[in-house]
Motif scaffolding. Structure first.
Motif, PDB file in Angstrom:
ATOM      1  N   ASN A 157      10.104   8.037  15.891  1.00 64.66           N
ATOM      2  CA  ASN A 157      10.196   8.835  17.117  1.00 64.66           C
ATOM      3  C   ASN A 157      11.576   8.698  17.767  1.00 64.66           C
ATOM      4  O   ASN A 157      12.074   9.659  18.364  1.00 64.66           O
ATOM      5  CB  ASN A 157       9.090   8.419  18.095  1.00 64.66           C
ATOM      6  CG  ASN A 157       9.031   9.329  19.298  1.00 64.66           C
ATOM      7  OD1 ASN A 157       9.126  10.549  19.167  1.00 64.66           O
ATOM      8  ND2 ASN A 157       8.913   8.762  20.485  1.00 64.66           N
ATOM      9  N   CYS A 160      13.858  11.227  16.543  1.00 67.60           N
ATOM     10  CA  CYS A 160      13.613  12.550  17.147  1.00 67.60           C
ATOM     11  C   CYS A 160      14.117  12.604  18.589  1.00 67.60           C
ATOM     12  O   CYS A 160      14.650  13.627  19.031  1.00 67.60           O
ATOM     13  CB  CYS A 160      12.120  12.882  17.114  1.00 67.60           C
ATOM     14  SG  CYS A 160      11.455  12.916  15.442  1.00 67.60           S
ATOM     15  N   ARG A 161      13.967  11.492  19.318  1.00 68.62           N
ATOM     16  CA  ARG A 161      14.399  11.473  20.730  1.00 68.62           C
ATOM     17  C   ARG A 161      15.907  11.541  20.844  1.00 68.62           C
ATOM     18  O   ARG A 161      16.448  12.036  21.823  1.00 68.62           O
ATOM     19  CB  ARG A 161      13.912  10.212  21.417  1.00 68.62           C
ATOM     20  CG  ARG A 161      12.451  10.279  21.770  1.00 68.62           C
ATOM     21  CD  ARG A 161      12.067   9.081  22.605  1.00 68.62           C
ATOM     22  NE  ARG A 161      11.771   9.492  23.960  1.00 68.62           N
ATOM     23  CZ  ARG A 161      10.927   8.835  24.757  1.00 68.62           C
ATOM     24  NH1 ARG A 161      10.320   7.765  24.347  1.00 68.62           N
ATOM     25  NH2 ARG A 161      10.688   9.258  25.966  1.00 68.62           N
ATOM     26  N   SER A 163      18.077  13.074  18.600  1.00 66.16           N
ATOM     27  CA  SER A 163      18.283  13.856  17.369  1.00 66.16           C
ATOM     28  C   SER A 163      19.734  14.290  17.173  1.00 66.16           C
ATOM     29  O   SER A 163      20.100  14.690  16.067  1.00 66.16           O
ATOM     30  CB  SER A 163      17.355  15.080  17.357  1.00 66.16           C
ATOM     31  OG  SER A 163      17.649  15.884  18.466  1.00 66.16           O
ATOM     32  N   ILE A 203       8.966  16.863  10.428  1.00 67.61           N
ATOM     33  CA  ILE A 203       8.464  15.911  11.410  1.00 67.61           C
ATOM     34  C   ILE A 203       8.317  16.649  12.739  1.00 67.61           C
ATOM     35  O   ILE A 203       9.199  17.366  13.147  1.00 67.61           O
ATOM     36  CB  ILE A 203       9.388  14.670  11.520  1.00 67.61           C
ATOM     37  CG1 ILE A 203       8.762  13.567  12.351  1.00 67.61           C
ATOM     38  CG2 ILE A 203      10.773  15.002  12.003  1.00 67.61           C
ATOM     39  CD1 ILE A 203       7.747  12.751  11.608  1.00 67.61           C
ATOM     40  N   GLY A 204       7.183  16.490  13.337  1.00 68.45           N
ATOM     41  CA  GLY A 204       6.955  17.116  14.643  1.00 68.45           C
ATOM     42  C   GLY A 204       6.370  18.502  14.542  1.00 68.45           C
ATOM     43  O   GLY A 204       5.484  18.858  15.303  1.00 68.45           O
ATOM     44  N   ALA A 205       6.860  19.294  13.612  1.00 68.90           N
ATOM     45  CA  ALA A 205       6.389  20.674  13.480  1.00 68.90           C
ATOM     46  C   ALA A 205       6.505  21.085  12.015  1.00 68.90           C
ATOM     47  O   ALA A 205       7.320  20.526  11.285  1.00 68.90           O
ATOM     48  CB  ALA A 205       7.241  21.595  14.341  1.00 68.90           C
ATOM     49  N   SER A 247      13.880  23.761  10.306  1.00 65.83           N
ATOM     50  CA  SER A 247      13.294  22.714  11.158  1.00 65.83           C
ATOM     51  C   SER A 247      13.939  21.374  10.829  1.00 65.83           C
ATOM     52  O   SER A 247      14.477  21.187   9.744  1.00 65.83           O
ATOM     53  CB  SER A 247      11.798  22.565  10.887  1.00 65.83           C
ATOM     54  OG  SER A 247      11.184  23.806  10.846  1.00 65.83           O
TER      55      SER A 247
END
Ligand SMILES: Nc1ncnc2c1ncn2[C@@H]1O[C@H](COP(=O)(O)OP(=O)(O)OP(=O)(O)O)[C@@H](O)[C@H]1O
Ligand SMILES: Cc1ncc(C[n+]2csc(CCO)c2C)c(N)n1
Length: 261
Positions: A157, A160-161, A163, A203-205, A247
């Protein structure tokens, strides 16, 4: 589409890396987490300009680095982190005092129970590096994988935070990094130290369309999603792997155990 290049040259000795990288050398920061140190940690330490321990990561540096540097003297004194930061519920008092007496900066964030110690360390690095260094910054995170699954997902995560920052999660066995969408990624493979097994994971979507070259099973405008196809157990075939996707994807590749090669 802008090209973004990637290289795991931090797994090679700095002298070789410098020659390969040429004009714009990467500024590495190293964050040590609370898991057994990867065997190549001394190499990561050599590459890094700033070194941090996330809370209990300091115990691992103190306990494990002497075994990894058995031919060196005074290892605990020589491998002094610049900063220890976190909520300080895992670092041992003897370790805290040892590094405090050596001059390590201690940042106690016990008031923040909503972000992980890794998150706190990444935010700190971004605060202190100069704008010049920020454009070439790559944060290496040692001990990020294996062990507790909640921590592993928390560490992913963090990719992603943050990115827009280059961050590489590392264990003894593999590395993971985020490939932001809508870039042409060129990943230079150092086959003496990494591969051949690799993966590309949305990841995420879900990802509507991803295209690759340089893999045994390439993607060709392929959709990937959890519950459908994700590219695991793939194999690197070329010296450069190229990836384009609409993505964000996770790139993962195995790290070779060089003593067995
Ligand atoms: N088993 C593990 N697997 C992956 N990462 C880990 C693991 N243990 C710790 N970490 C990482 O190291 C950082 C520091 O670890 P530490 O044990 O000090 O955290 P913590 O916040 O005290 O954990 P907790 O209170 O959940 O046990 C964590 O924020 C996490 O990123
Ligand atoms: C919804 C939610 N889930 C878990 C935590 C717990 N937590 C997340 S990060 C952290 C700090 C670890 O050093 C702690 C205790 C929370 N705050 N909110």
């Amino acid at each position: 589409m802008a090209v973004m290049t990637h290289s795991s040259s931090f797994l090679l000795p700095p002298t070789i890396t410098d020659a390969v990288n040429g004009s714009s050398p990467t500024t590495y920061a190293l964050i040590i987490l609370n898991q057994r140190l990867p065997r190549f940690s001394p190499l990561l330490w050599q590459h890094a300009k700033i070194r941090l321990c996330a809370d209990g990561g300091a115990n691992r540096l103190f306990d494990n680095m002497p075994e990894l540097c058995s031919d060196e003297h005074n290892v605990q004194e020589r491998y002094k982190p610049d900063v220890i930061k976190g909520d300080m519920d895992s670092i041992r008092p003897d370790v805290l005092n040892f590094y405090k007496n050596l001059g390590t900066m201690i940042v106690d964030n016990s008031d923040d129970q909503d972000t992980t110690d890794l998150h706190k360390c990444i935010a700190y690095v971004l605060d202190i590096v100069s704008d010049d260094d920020k454009s070439n910054l790559c944060i290496l995170v040692a001990g990020a994988l294996g062990g507790r699954f909640d921590h592993e997902m928390g560490n992913i995560n963090s990719l992603c935070r943050f990115s827009t920052t280059r961050i590489v999660l590392l264990s003894d066995d593999c590395l993971i990094q985020l490939l932001p969408s809508n870039r042409h990624h060129q990943i230079h493979i150092h086959s003496s130290v990494e591969g051949p097994h690799c993966g590309l994971i949305p990841i995420g979507a879900p990802s509507g369309s991803s295209t690759t070259t340089g893999l045994q099973w390439n993607l060709d405008n392929t959709e990937m999603r959890f519950g459908g196809l994700v590219s695991t157990s793939n194999i690197v075939k070329g010296e450069i792997v190229s990836v384009r996707s609409d993505s964000d994807l996770l790139w993962t590749i195995t790290i070779k155990n060089q003593s067995s090669n």
